[in-house]
Write a protein that holds these residues in place. Structure first.
Motif, PDB file in Angstrom:
ATOM      1  N   LEU A  66       0.833  -1.089   0.034  1.00 14.09           N
ATOM      2  CA  LEU A  66      -0.147  -0.150  -0.032  1.00 14.09           C
ATOM      3  C   LEU A  66       0.916   1.135  -0.071  1.00 14.09           C
ATOM      4  CD1 LEU A  66      -3.095  -1.062   2.235  1.00 14.09           C
ATOM      5  CD2 LEU A  66      -3.058  -0.858  -0.129  1.00 14.09           C
ATOM      6  N   LEU A  67       2.061   1.160   0.511  1.00 16.38           N
ATOM      7  CA  LEU A  67       2.856   2.544   0.626  1.00 16.38           C
ATOM      8  C   LEU A  67       3.511   2.697  -0.790  1.00 16.38           C
ATOM      9  CD1 LEU A  67       2.484   2.519   3.849  1.00 16.38           C
ATOM     10  CD2 LEU A  67       4.884   3.554   3.771  1.00 16.38           C
ATOM     11  N   CYS A  68       3.830   1.346  -1.406  1.00 16.07           N
ATOM     12  CA  CYS A  68       4.238   1.413  -2.828  1.00 16.07           C
ATOM     13  C   CYS A  68       3.297   2.445  -3.783  1.00 16.07           C
ATOM     14  CB  CYS A  68       4.540   0.016  -3.455  1.00 16.07           C
ATOM     15  SG  CYS A  68       5.042   0.282  -5.097  1.00 16.07           S
ATOM     16  N   PHE A  69       1.930   2.148  -3.698  1.00 16.44           N
ATOM     17  CA  PHE A  69       0.850   2.599  -4.056  1.00 16.44           C
ATOM     18  C   PHE A  69       1.090   4.100  -3.766  1.00 16.44           C
ATOM     19  CE2 PHE A  69      -3.585   4.554  -4.064  1.00 16.44           C
ATOM     20  CZ  PHE A  69      -3.430   4.369  -5.530  1.00 16.44           C
ATOM     21  N   GLU A  70       1.251   4.498  -2.781  1.00 14.14           N
ATOM     22  CA  GLU A  70       1.349   5.918  -2.138  1.00 14.14           C
ATOM     23  C   GLU A  70       2.509   6.587  -2.940  1.00 14.14           C
ATOM     24  OE1 GLU A  70       3.204   6.833   1.314  1.00 14.14           O
ATOM     25  OE2 GLU A  70       2.860   8.863   0.883  1.00 14.14           O
ATOM     26  N   HIS A  71       3.620   5.987  -3.167  1.00 14.79           N
ATOM     27  CA  HIS A  71       4.654   6.578  -3.856  1.00 14.79           C
ATOM     28  C   HIS A  71       4.462   6.659  -5.170  1.00 14.79           C
ATOM     29  CE1 HIS A  71       6.531   5.694   0.081  1.00 14.79           C
ATOM     30  NE2 HIS A  71       7.770   6.317  -0.200  1.00 14.79           N
ATOM     31  N   ILE A  72       3.617   5.707  -5.627  1.00 12.67           N
ATOM     32  CA  ILE A  72       3.134   5.778  -7.170  1.00 12.67           C
ATOM     33  C   ILE A  72       2.457   7.012  -7.515  1.00 12.67           C
ATOM     34  CG2 ILE A  72       1.752   4.666  -9.255  1.00 12.67           C
ATOM     35  CD1 ILE A  72       2.817   2.017  -8.154  1.00 12.67           C
ATOM     36  N   HIS A  74       2.304   9.629  -5.597  1.00 18.58           N
ATOM     37  CA  HIS A  74       3.194  10.986  -5.408  1.00 18.58           C
ATOM     38  C   HIS A  74       4.415  11.158  -6.542  1.00 18.58           C
ATOM     39  CE1 HIS A  74       1.869  11.214  -1.122  1.00 18.58           C
ATOM     40  NE2 HIS A  74       1.243  12.031  -1.784  1.00 18.58           N
ATOM     41  N   GLY A  75       4.435   9.912  -7.538  1.00 18.28           N
ATOM     42  CA  GLY A  75       5.158  10.148  -8.802  1.00 18.28           C
ATOM     43  C   GLY A  75       6.577   9.805  -8.365  1.00 18.28           C
ATOM     44  N   GLU A  76       6.952   9.156  -7.161  1.00 15.02           N
ATOM     45  CA  GLU A  76       8.121   8.647  -6.645  1.00 15.02           C
ATOM     46  C   GLU A  76       8.645   7.339  -7.032  1.00 15.02           C
ATOM     47  OE1 GLU A  76       7.981  11.499  -2.716  1.00 15.02           O
ATOM     48  OE2 GLU A  76       7.555   9.273  -2.691  1.00 15.02           O
ATOM     49  N   VAL A  77       7.542   6.764  -7.484  1.00 16.72           N
ATOM     50  CA  VAL A  77       7.949   5.349  -8.107  1.00 16.72           C
ATOM     51  C   VAL A  77       7.065   5.474  -9.668  1.00 16.72           C
ATOM     52  CG1 VAL A  77       7.379   2.583  -8.103  1.00 16.72           C
ATOM     53  CG2 VAL A  77       7.985   3.999  -5.827  1.00 16.72           C
ATOM     54  N   VAL A  78       7.845   4.717 -10.457  1.00 26.28           N
ATOM     55  CA  VAL A  78       7.340   4.988 -11.920  1.00 26.28           C
ATOM     56  C   VAL A  78       7.619   3.402 -12.540  1.00 26.28           C
ATOM     57  CG1 VAL A  78       7.874   7.431 -12.391  1.00 26.28           C
ATOM     58  CG2 VAL A  78       9.628   5.617 -12.674  1.00 26.28           C
TER      59      VAL A  78
ATOM     60  N   GLY B  36      -0.906  -3.201   8.563  1.00 27.91           N
ATOM     61  CA  GLY B  36       0.737  -3.009   8.229  1.00 27.91           C
ATOM     62  C   GLY B  36       0.776  -1.577   7.614  1.00 27.91           C
ATOM     63  N   ALA B  37       0.048  -1.092   6.805  1.00 25.75           N
ATOM     64  CA  ALA B  37       0.088   0.430   6.255  1.00 25.75           C
ATOM     65  C   ALA B  37      -0.012   1.325   6.949  1.00 25.75           C
ATOM     66  CB  ALA B  37      -1.020   0.402   5.077  1.00 25.75           C
ATOM     67  N   SER B  38      -1.044   1.189   7.950  1.00 24.49           N
ATOM     68  CA  SER B  38      -1.283   2.293   9.119  1.00 24.49           C
ATOM     69  C   SER B  38       0.032   2.276  10.024  1.00 24.49           C
ATOM     70  CB  SER B  38      -2.355   1.711  10.088  1.00 24.49           C
ATOM     71  OG  SER B  38      -3.376   1.803   9.243  1.00 24.49           O
ATOM     72  N   LEU B  39       0.853   1.357  10.484  1.00 21.19           N
ATOM     73  CA  LEU B  39       1.727   1.194  11.509  1.00 21.19           C
ATOM     74  C   LEU B  39       2.969   1.787  10.377  1.00 21.19           C
ATOM     75  CD1 LEU B  39       1.518  -2.229  12.979  1.00 21.19           C
ATOM     76  CD2 LEU B  39       1.465  -0.001  14.184  1.00 21.19           C
ATOM     77  N   MET B  40       3.068   1.716   9.206  1.00 23.38           N
ATOM     78  CA  MET B  40       4.174   2.199   8.549  1.00 23.38           C
ATOM     79  C   MET B  40       3.829   3.783   8.508  1.00 23.38           C
ATOM     80  SD  MET B  40       4.849  -1.001   6.004  1.00 23.38           S
ATOM     81  CE  MET B  40       6.105  -0.162   4.880  1.00 23.38           C
ATOM     82  N   TRP B  41       2.820   4.128   8.125  1.00 28.44           N
ATOM     83  CA  TRP B  41       2.531   5.455   7.895  1.00 28.44           C
ATOM     84  C   TRP B  41       2.314   6.117   9.243  1.00 28.44           C
ATOM     85  CZ3 TRP B  41      -1.610   3.898   3.817  1.00 28.44           C
ATOM     86  CH2 TRP B  41      -0.977   4.344   2.741  1.00 28.44           C
ATOM     87  N   LEU B  42       2.270   5.548  10.415  1.00 28.94           N
ATOM     88  CA  LEU B  42       2.690   6.226  11.779  1.00 28.94           C
ATOM     89  C   LEU B  42       4.107   6.621  11.857  1.00 28.94           C
ATOM     90  CD1 LEU B  42       1.478   6.753  14.750  1.00 28.94           C
ATOM     91  CD2 LEU B  42       2.405   4.452  15.011  1.00 28.94           C
ATOM     92  N   GLY B  43       4.940   5.642  11.229  1.00 26.94           N
ATOM     93  CA  GLY B  43       6.395   5.983  11.358  1.00 26.94           C
ATOM     94  C   GLY B  43       6.706   7.327  10.566  1.00 26.94           C
ATOM     95  N   PHE B  69      -8.383  11.721  -0.702  1.00 26.72           N
ATOM     96  CA  PHE B  69      -8.554  10.856  -2.046  1.00 26.72           C
ATOM     97  C   PHE B  69      -7.516   9.827  -1.939  1.00 26.72           C
ATOM     98  CE2 PHE B  69      -8.190  11.640  -6.894  1.00 26.72           C
ATOM     99  CZ  PHE B  69      -9.133  10.726  -7.025  1.00 26.72           C
ATOM    100  N   LEU B  70      -6.509  10.076  -1.445  1.00 23.26           N
ATOM    101  CA  LEU B  70      -5.320   9.056  -1.446  1.00 23.26           C
ATOM    102  C   LEU B  70      -5.680   7.897  -0.591  1.00 23.26           C
ATOM    103  CD1 LEU B  70      -2.494   7.816  -2.078  1.00 23.26           C
ATOM    104  CD2 LEU B  70      -1.308   9.313  -0.469  1.00 23.26           C
ATOM    105  N   GLY B  71      -6.177   8.355   0.698  1.00 24.20           N
ATOM    106  CA  GLY B  71      -6.549   7.342   1.894  1.00 24.20           C
ATOM    107  C   GLY B  71      -7.688   6.313   1.180  1.00 24.20           C
ATOM    108  N   LEU B  72      -8.651   6.960   0.682  1.00 29.91           N
ATOM    109  CA  LEU B  72      -9.753   6.307  -0.227  1.00 29.91           C
ATOM    110  C   LEU B  72      -9.173   5.172  -1.006  1.00 29.91           C
ATOM    111  CD1 LEU B  72     -12.725   9.013   0.102  1.00 29.91           C
ATOM    112  CD2 LEU B  72     -12.357   7.089   1.352  1.00 29.91           C
ATOM    113  N   SER B  73      -8.436   5.845  -2.079  1.00 27.40           N
ATOM    114  CA  SER B  73      -7.927   5.205  -3.125  1.00 27.40           C
ATOM    115  C   SER B  73      -7.104   3.846  -2.384  1.00 27.40           C
ATOM    116  CB  SER B  73      -6.993   5.681  -3.930  1.00 27.40           C
ATOM    117  OG  SER B  73      -7.631   6.931  -4.377  1.00 27.40           O
ATOM    118  N   VAL B  74      -6.254   4.093  -1.289  1.00 28.49           N
ATOM    119  CA  VAL B  74      -5.576   3.223  -0.830  1.00 28.49           C
ATOM    120  C   VAL B  74      -6.620   1.826  -0.245  1.00 28.49           C
ATOM    121  CG1 VAL B  74      -4.185   2.550   1.350  1.00 28.49           C
ATOM    122  CG2 VAL B  74      -3.552   4.358  -0.404  1.00 28.49           C
TER     123      VAL B  74
END
Lengths: 138, 106
Positions: A66-72, A74-78, B36-43, B69-74
Motif C-alpha cells: 500500500l505504501l508503494c501505491f502511495e509512492h506511485i 506521488h510520482g516517486e515510483v514509476v 501494516g500500512a497504518s503502522l508504516m504511515w505512523l512512522g 483522496f489518496l486514503g480512500l484510493s488506498v
C-alpha cells in the motif's frame, strides 16, 4: 521516497525464515508421529513460530504494497527503469538513502515491535484456561 | 488524513475479523493489509511531526483533500487485493463450482 523498500526487504527475509521454520516444524511433527509419541506438547499451547513469522511477513508485505501505491501516487515510483525517480539525480539518491535509513528503518521497527507485542499477548491468551460453557437460560 | 482513513479501515476490518463465523471470507487479509500500512504511515507521521511540530495537525485544505483522496484510493486498492486473493484461493469453492457449471453447460 522509497522508505517502503526497507519493509519489503524485511518481508522477503521473514517470509524465507517462515518457510524454513514451517519445513522444520513439519519434519519434527512427522518424526513425533512416526515414534507414536503424544502430539500434544508445549508447542500446541503457543502459536508455532512459522505462523508467527508469517503474520509478520503479511503485515510487512501489506504495508509495503500500500505504501508503494502511495509512492506511485506521488510520482516517486514509476513503471520504467530505474523505477525510482530519485535515482535520476545523485542529490535525490542521497536524500532517498537517508530517508530509507531513517523513516524506512523506523517503519520496519514499529511493525516488528507491534508484532512482537501481539505475539506475546497471543501466547498469554492461548495459555488461558478455556472458558466454561455458559449455562442455558432457565 | 491517509493514516486516519487507513486506521479506520483497519479497525473495521478487525471488528469484522472478530465477528467472523468462519474463515471462508479470509477476513484476516484486510486486517494485516491495513494494519501494516497504518503502522508504516505512523512512522512517517512521527517524522513529519518532528519536522513540522503542531503545524502537522493543521494541514492546508487542498493537502487534506488530496490526502483523503489518496486514503480512500488506498482502501479501495486494499479491498481489491483482498477480493483477488479470495477469488484465487477460493476457500468456499464457489469459483470452481461456477467454472465447472459453465464447462458442463457448453
Amino acid at each position: 521516497m522509497a522508505c517502503f523498500l526497507v519493509s519489503a526487504a524485511e518481508a522477503v527475509v521473514v517470509t524465507a525464515a517462515a518457510q524454513i521454520m514451517k519445513n522444520s516444524e513439519m519434519k519434527a511433527d512427522s518424526q513425533k508421529l512416526a515414534k507414536k509419541a503424544a502430539v500434544e506438547t508445549k508447542q500446541e499451547k503457543h502459536l508455532p513460530w512459522s505462523k508467527k513469522l508469517m503474520i509478520l511477513a503479511q503485515l510487512l508485505w501489506g504495508g509495503a504494497f500500500l505504501l508503494c501505491f502511495e509512492h506511485i501516487w506521488h510520482g516517486e515510483v514509476v513503471p520504467w527503469f530505474p523505477f525510482l525517480t530519485a535515482m535520476n539525480d545523485p542529490g535525490d539518491t542521497a536524500e532517498m538513502l537517508h530517508e530509507m535509513s531513517t523513516i524506512g528503518v523506523t517503519m520496519a521497527i514499529i511493525v516488528t515491535v507491534t508484532w512482537a507485542i501481539m505475539m506475546f499477548v497471543a501466547d498469554r491468551i492461548m495459555e488461558r484456561p478455556d472458558a466454561k460453557p455458559q449455562k442455558a437460560a432457565a | 488524513m491517509t493514516l486516519l482513513i487507513c486506521v479506520f479501515a483497519a479497525i473495521i476490518a478487525t471488528i469484522k475479523w472478530y465477528q467472523r463465523k468462519d474463515d471462508s471470507m479470509m477476513p484476516g487479509v484486510p486486517c494485516v493489509l491495513f494494519w501494516g500500512a497504518s503502522l508504516m504511515w505512523l512512522g512517517d507521521a512521527i517524522f513529519e511531526y518532528a519536522e513540522l511540530g503542531a503545524e502537522y495537525f493543521t494541514p492546508a485544505a487542498e493537502d487534506m483533500l488530496n490526502d483523503a483522496f489518496l486514503g480512500l484510493s488506498v482502501v479501495a486498492l486494499g479491498l481489491i487485493l483482498w477480493l483477488v486473493i479470495l477469488l484465487i484461493k477460493d476457500p468456499k469453492g464457489v469459483v470452481k463450482a461456477s467454472l465447472r457449471k459453465k464447462a458442463a453447460s457448453k
